[in-house]
Design a protein around this motif. Structure first.
Motif, short mmCIF file in Angstrom:
data_model
loop_
_atom_site.label_atom_id
_atom_site.label_comp_id
_atom_site.label_asym_id
_atom_site.label_seq_id
_atom_site.Cartn_x
_atom_site.Cartn_y
_atom_site.Cartn_z
N ARG A 200 -1.98 -13.85 -4.13
CA ARG A 200 -0.42 -13.47 -4.19
C ARG A 200 0.43 -14.66 -4.17
N PHE A 201 1.19 -15.21 -5.10
CA PHE A 201 2.21 -16.24 -4.99
C PHE A 201 3.32 -16.29 -6.21
N ALA A 202 4.39 -16.88 -5.55
CA ALA A 202 5.43 -17.04 -6.53
C ALA A 202 5.63 -18.44 -6.83
N LEU A 203 6.11 -18.64 -8.26
CA LEU A 203 6.17 -20.05 -8.76
C LEU A 203 7.46 -20.39 -8.85
N LEU A 204 7.98 -21.35 -8.28
CA LEU A 204 9.47 -21.82 -8.51
C LEU A 204 9.91 -22.93 -9.32
#
Length: 250
Positions: A200-204
């Protein structure tokens, strides 16, 4: 099928307003142009009106029972179309509404101040293809419902949650929910292939010229970069986002 000839028609004036962001935000409606995109909007139950240029026929297989149909004079259609070579069909659509549950956000793309409509649309389309849970646009981004962005998404706009919000708040919210937030930067960052992967990750990703704001980079769990082996100074933000979205997924 109703026919409209005059540019002074009340409906035409209202439709034209949707070419501007202010009216799109106020009415929660937007224009979709071209057969493929109108068909995608129909499949998702978002179409209110279908506008046909004189001499254009609807595909027989389409279910348009819930839409109002209009044929318009060529001059009227030209005033509504945003493409150089229109296909002769435009739809007035409601903006989709998405309800996100905290646990459903597995992989998220966060976009900081990207202003080019083509880049925004391409990143939304790529996030959809890569199986991302949502795209979140921060302040300063191009309107996802502008004609150029809508075309660039090629229909992904209709089934991938697209949200607007304060990215600082979203980063904290995602981290609280157990989502690892990865920023993109050159300083204090690691090559993306060398970091420990997370399910689970978010890429900015950030602005075409200045990248992600320093304030947001200070909130991330880790920052990454894509090594450049040739003489180019940088990658287009949409290309970089595509590489990282696929490259970081387990």
């Amino acid at each position: 099928m109703k026919y409209i000839e005059s540019m002074q028609n009340t409906r035409v004036k209202q439709w034209k307003k949707l070419l501007g962001k202010k009216e799109r935000d106020k009415s929660r409606k937007f224009l979709v142009e071209g057969f493929h995109l109108v068909e995608e909007a129909l499949k998702n139950g978002l179409v209110e009106d279908i506008i046909l240029k004189e001499g254009t026929d609807l595909p027989v297989k389409w279910d348009v029972e819930l839409a109002d149909l209009f044929t318009v004079h060529n001059e009227v259609f030209a005033a509504l179309a945003d493409t150089d070579t229109p296909q002769g069909i435009i739809a007035v659509c409601h903006k989709p509404r998405f309800e996100l549950e905290e646990g459903s956000l597995e992989t998220v793309l966060l976009i900081d101040r990207v202003q080019d409509p083509g880049n925004i649309g391409t990143m939304i389309r790529t996030a959809d293809a890569a199986g991302f849970s949502a795209v979140i646009l921060g302040d300063g981004c191009a309107d996802p419902y502008s004609p150029k962005v809508v075309r660039s998404t090629q229909g992904s706009l209709f089934h991938l949650p697209i949200l607007k919000g304060n990215l600082g708040d979203w980063i904290e919210r995602l981290q609280t929910g157990g989502v690892k937030v990865l920023g993109t930067a050159l300083q204090g960052a690691k090559p993306y292939r060398e970091i420990e992967r997370a399910d689970r990750f978010a890429l900015l990703v950030g602005n075409e010229g200045s990248g992600v704001s320093t304030e947001l980079l200070q909130k991330t769990d880790q920052n990454v970069y894509i090594p450049i082996y040739g003489k180019s100074e940088s990658l287009n933000v949409a290309v970089a986002a595509g590489i990282l979205m696929y490259g970081l997924k387990n």
